[in-house]
Design a protein around this motif. Structure first.
Motif, short mmCIF file in Angstrom:
data_model
loop_
_atom_site.label_atom_id
_atom_site.label_comp_id
_atom_site.label_asym_id
_atom_site.label_seq_id
_atom_site.Cartn_x
_atom_site.Cartn_y
_atom_site.Cartn_z
N PHE A 263 0.86 -1.19 0.00
CA PHE A 263 0.00 0.00 0.00
C PHE A 263 0.90 1.24 0.00
O PHE A 263 1.36 1.68 1.05
CB PHE A 263 -0.91 0.00 1.22
CG PHE A 263 -2.08 -0.93 1.11
CD1 PHE A 263 -3.35 -0.45 0.83
CD2 PHE A 263 -1.92 -2.29 1.28
CE1 PHE A 263 -4.43 -1.30 0.73
CE2 PHE A 263 -2.99 -3.16 1.18
CZ PHE A 263 -4.25 -2.66 0.90
N ARG A 264 1.13 1.78 -1.18
CA ARG A 264 1.99 2.95 -1.32
C ARG A 264 1.38 3.91 -2.34
O ARG A 264 0.75 3.50 -3.30
CB ARG A 264 3.39 2.55 -1.79
CG ARG A 264 4.16 1.72 -0.77
CD ARG A 264 5.55 1.38 -1.29
NE ARG A 264 6.30 0.57 -0.34
CZ ARG A 264 6.22 -0.74 -0.26
NH1 ARG A 264 5.42 -1.40 -1.09
NH2 ARG A 264 6.93 -1.40 0.62
N LYS A 265 1.59 5.22 -2.09
CA LYS A 265 1.15 6.24 -3.04
C LYS A 265 2.35 7.14 -3.36
O LYS A 265 3.09 7.56 -2.47
CB LYS A 265 0.01 7.07 -2.45
CG LYS A 265 -1.27 6.26 -2.24
CD LYS A 265 -2.47 7.17 -2.07
CE LYS A 265 -2.84 7.77 -3.40
NZ LYS A 265 -4.07 8.61 -3.31
N GLU A 266 2.53 7.41 -4.64
CA GLU A 266 3.65 8.24 -5.05
C GLU A 266 3.48 9.68 -4.57
O GLU A 266 4.45 10.37 -4.27
CB GLU A 266 3.79 8.20 -6.57
CG GLU A 266 4.16 6.81 -7.10
CD GLU A 266 4.28 6.79 -8.60
OE1 GLU A 266 4.08 7.86 -9.23
OE2 GLU A 266 4.56 5.71 -9.16
N TRP B 94 -4.78 -6.82 -0.72
CA TRP B 94 -5.79 -6.84 0.34
C TRP B 94 -5.83 -8.19 1.05
O TRP B 94 -6.06 -8.24 2.26
CB TRP B 94 -7.16 -6.52 -0.25
CG TRP B 94 -7.30 -5.10 -0.66
CD1 TRP B 94 -7.23 -4.57 -1.92
CD2 TRP B 94 -7.53 -3.97 0.21
NE1 TRP B 94 -7.40 -3.22 -1.89
CE2 TRP B 94 -7.59 -2.81 -0.60
CE3 TRP B 94 -7.69 -3.83 1.58
CZ2 TRP B 94 -7.81 -1.55 -0.08
CZ3 TRP B 94 -7.92 -2.57 2.11
CH2 TRP B 94 -7.97 -1.44 1.29
N ARG B 95 -5.65 -9.28 0.33
CA ARG B 95 -5.71 -10.61 0.96
C ARG B 95 -4.59 -10.78 1.99
O ARG B 95 -4.82 -11.27 3.08
CB ARG B 95 -5.60 -11.70 -0.10
CG ARG B 95 -5.49 -13.09 0.48
CD ARG B 95 -5.60 -14.14 -0.59
NE ARG B 95 -6.98 -14.28 -1.02
CZ ARG B 95 -7.37 -14.98 -2.07
NH1 ARG B 95 -6.47 -15.57 -2.82
NH2 ARG B 95 -8.63 -15.08 -2.38
N LYS B 96 -3.40 -10.35 1.63
CA LYS B 96 -2.27 -10.45 2.56
C LYS B 96 -2.51 -9.58 3.78
O LYS B 96 -2.19 -9.97 4.91
CB LYS B 96 -0.98 -10.03 1.85
CG LYS B 96 0.27 -10.17 2.71
CD LYS B 96 1.51 -9.75 1.94
CE LYS B 96 2.76 -9.84 2.81
NZ LYS B 96 3.98 -9.37 2.07
N PHE B 97 -3.09 -8.39 3.57
CA PHE B 97 -3.37 -7.49 4.69
C PHE B 97 -4.30 -8.15 5.71
O PHE B 97 -4.02 -8.14 6.92
CB PHE B 97 -4.00 -6.20 4.17
CG PHE B 97 -4.61 -5.34 5.24
CD1 PHE B 97 -3.82 -4.54 6.04
CD2 PHE B 97 -5.98 -5.36 5.47
CE1 PHE B 97 -4.38 -3.76 7.04
CE2 PHE B 97 -6.55 -4.58 6.46
CZ PHE B 97 -5.75 -3.78 7.25
N LEU B 98 -5.40 -8.73 5.25
CA LEU B 98 -6.37 -9.34 6.17
C LEU B 98 -5.76 -10.52 6.91
O LEU B 98 -5.96 -10.67 8.13
CB LEU B 98 -7.60 -9.79 5.39
CG LEU B 98 -8.74 -10.40 6.21
CD1 LEU B 98 -9.31 -9.39 7.20
CD2 LEU B 98 -9.85 -10.91 5.29
N LEU B 99 -5.00 -11.34 6.20
CA LEU B 99 -4.39 -12.52 6.83
C LEU B 99 -3.34 -12.12 7.85
O LEU B 99 -3.26 -12.70 8.94
CB LEU B 99 -3.78 -13.42 5.75
CG LEU B 99 -3.32 -14.81 6.18
CD1 LEU B 99 -4.46 -15.59 6.83
CD2 LEU B 99 -2.76 -15.59 4.99
N MET B 100 -2.53 -11.11 7.53
CA MET B 100 -1.49 -10.65 8.47
C MET B 100 -2.11 -10.02 9.71
O MET B 100 -1.64 -10.24 10.83
CB MET B 100 -0.56 -9.65 7.78
CG MET B 100 0.41 -10.27 6.79
SD MET B 100 1.59 -9.05 6.15
CE MET B 100 2.51 -8.64 7.63
N ASN C 218 -1.68 -8.01 -8.15
CA ASN C 218 -2.46 -8.81 -7.19
C ASN C 218 -3.90 -8.96 -7.66
O ASN C 218 -4.52 -10.01 -7.46
CB ASN C 218 -2.43 -8.16 -5.80
CG ASN C 218 -1.05 -8.22 -5.17
OD1 ASN C 218 -0.49 -9.29 -5.00
ND2 ASN C 218 -0.51 -7.07 -4.82
N GLY C 219 -4.44 -7.92 -8.28
CA GLY C 219 -5.81 -7.97 -8.76
C GLY C 219 -6.01 -9.04 -9.81
O GLY C 219 -7.05 -9.72 -9.84
#
Length: 465
Positions: free
Chosen positions: A39-42, A92-98, A195-196
């Motif tokens: 999750f990064r924004k330039e 998003w999947r990694k975020f929820l699992l972590m 990832n999408g």
């Protein structure tokens, strides 16, 4: 005066609620987890700020449109929110699992005894988009409640439970494995490395295959669980064996399918034939019978056995239900007790749909945005689930609880020893007719002979005496 009290009360409640949310974000390091999940924004606003804004929308009682319509000055426009939700790069999947894994390991596991059975629960629920026309991967899916086909997705969810707290671990918004049932195609211009794109490939898998992928990820990250629970839609001998290969046992409801056979007494029988061939318990017993059957062989050709428990259907007195367990060492009652934890996921679905705006808050068209919003809704449930645990479990107060507990136990032991020694003194006086000096000498000798850890507990008694 009444108005002033209401304003003060509301302001106090708002401060308390904001503190709860900020505390949840801080303790569980949501900003750090977001960075680990790409999750990064330039440029522009940080991801954690946009995430938190969407997270809090449901608690304000307004959706995004109503929030903008109130005239309240926001730091960013609605386009910023939609760009955030539509990004195919965020994992998003990694975020929820972590997030769930961290909470289980650092918060819930210390509160749970080693004897308690932790389980993984799998189930699916209808994610309706019945009024939509051009939503990516929209499909005709079966609504088992209404017994008809509707437009939408099947929300296949994997969760963890210790019997007190349920946490979602991962999910897949399933379209349809049959291309003819898909009403809208996927976005072909998307980079296949994102990832999408990977999530879209899993969206068209058959539900047993998608379920096994979710369970495998939970095992790889080290989620502590002994059993996988699910209903009859996923219960096939092949699936049970595949879960066994992941070092997990299964407890599941079994559907009476005529072409699914089990090895019993040298014969291959389906579920109805098995029930007919076993002896039932008399009277109004809830557990009618149980048997050991073969469901297949492992790689070395060894027979794999499972236990099927037949129970009375409480809704239909003359009908029966069957529950299968690949752990044959469990008793019939224990199999039923553990399977009862599967109800946690039904409460989870009800809460998300009725109160947390699952599938209703944003009418997005891209598959990424639906995955993003579903993850945020699940994160809301995680926070509420933790707050519910904190309000019920006194051990979450912290170390002070354990100190009080230890102190209480010490006092109880001291009092018990004092009663024992006082009783011994009285008996020596009455029955043996010894003088007080000799009795004290005997008691002192008795105490000196005790182990050191007991003598330390007796220091309070020595001071009082």
């Amino acid at each position: 005066m009444f108005l002033m009290n209401s304003i003060i009360s509301n302001h106090s409640e708002d401060k308390k609620f904001n503190f709860t949310i900020n505390n949840f974000f801080k303790i569980n390091k949501l900003g750090h987890i977001l960075k680990q999940c790409n999750f990064r924004k330039e440029k522009g606003f940080s991801c954690i700020k946009i995430f938190k804004f969407i997270f809090m929308l449901v608690f304000s009682g307004k959706n995004l449109f109503r929030t903008l319509d109130t005239g309240k000055t926001l730091e960013f426009s609605k386009d910023v929110v939609y760009r955030f939700l539509n990004s195919p790069n965020f994992n998003w999947r990694k975020f929820l699992l972590m997030l769930s894994s961290s909470i289980i390991t650092n918060i819930l596991k210390p509160l749970t005894s080693d004897d308690r059975v932790n389980v993984l629960i799998v189930d699916d629920s209808l994610y309706s988009r019945n009024r939509s026309k051009s939503v990516e991967l929209l499909a005709r899916v079966r609504d088992h409640v209404e017994n008809k086909y509707v437009k939408g997705f099947r929300l296949l969810t994997l969760g963890w439970s210790d019997g007190n707290t349920f946490l979602p671990l991962a999910f897949t918004l399933l379209s349809s494995a049959k291309e003819k049932n898909r009403l809208c195609p996927e976005n072909q211009t998307l980079d296949k490395r994102t990832n999408g794109s990977k999530l879209r490939k899993e969206a068209v898998l058959k539900s047993p295959d998608a379920m096994l992928k979710l369970i495998k990820r939970a095992v790889e990250i080290g989620i502590p669980a002994s059993y996988v629970l699910f209903d009859s839609w996923f219960t096939y001998p092949k699936t049970l064996i595949q879960i066994l290969n992941l070092k997990l046992h299964t407890i599941a409801m079994v559907k009476a399918m005529p072409k699914v056979y089990y090895d019993y007494d040298g014969k291959k029988l389906n579920l109805k034939s098995l029930y007919s061939s076993v002896k039932k318990r008399r009277g109004k017993a809830k557990i009618l019978s149980s048997i050991i059957v073969g469901i297949g062989t492992d790689k070395d050709g060894n027979k794999i056995e499972s236990k099927i428990v037949f129970v009375r259907d409480r809704n239909r007195s003359r009908q029966w239900l069957a529950i299968i367990s690949t752990d044959t060492s469990l008793s019939d009652d224990e199999i039923i007790r553990i399977y009862g934890k599967r109800w946690d996921i039904e409460v989870f679905f009800k809460m998300n749909k009725s109160f947390l705006k699952l599938g209703k808050e944003f009418q997005c068209r891209s598959y990424d945005s639906m995955v993003a919003h579903t993850t945020i809704v699940f994160t809301r449930y995680i926070m509420l689930s933790l707050e519910n645990r904190n309000s019920k479990d006194l051990r979450t107060v912290g170390g002070f609880f354990y100190q009080c507990c230890d102190e209480l136990q010490d006092i109880q032991l001291c009092e018990a020893l004092q009663i024992i020694i006082s009783t011994l003194k009285d008996i020596l006086k009455e029955k043996v007719l010894l003088s007080k000096e000799i009795i004290d000498l005997i008691i002192d000798s008795f105490i000196k002979a005790l182990p050191c850890y007991i003598k330390e507990k007796l220091s309070l008694f020595s001071c009082e005496s």
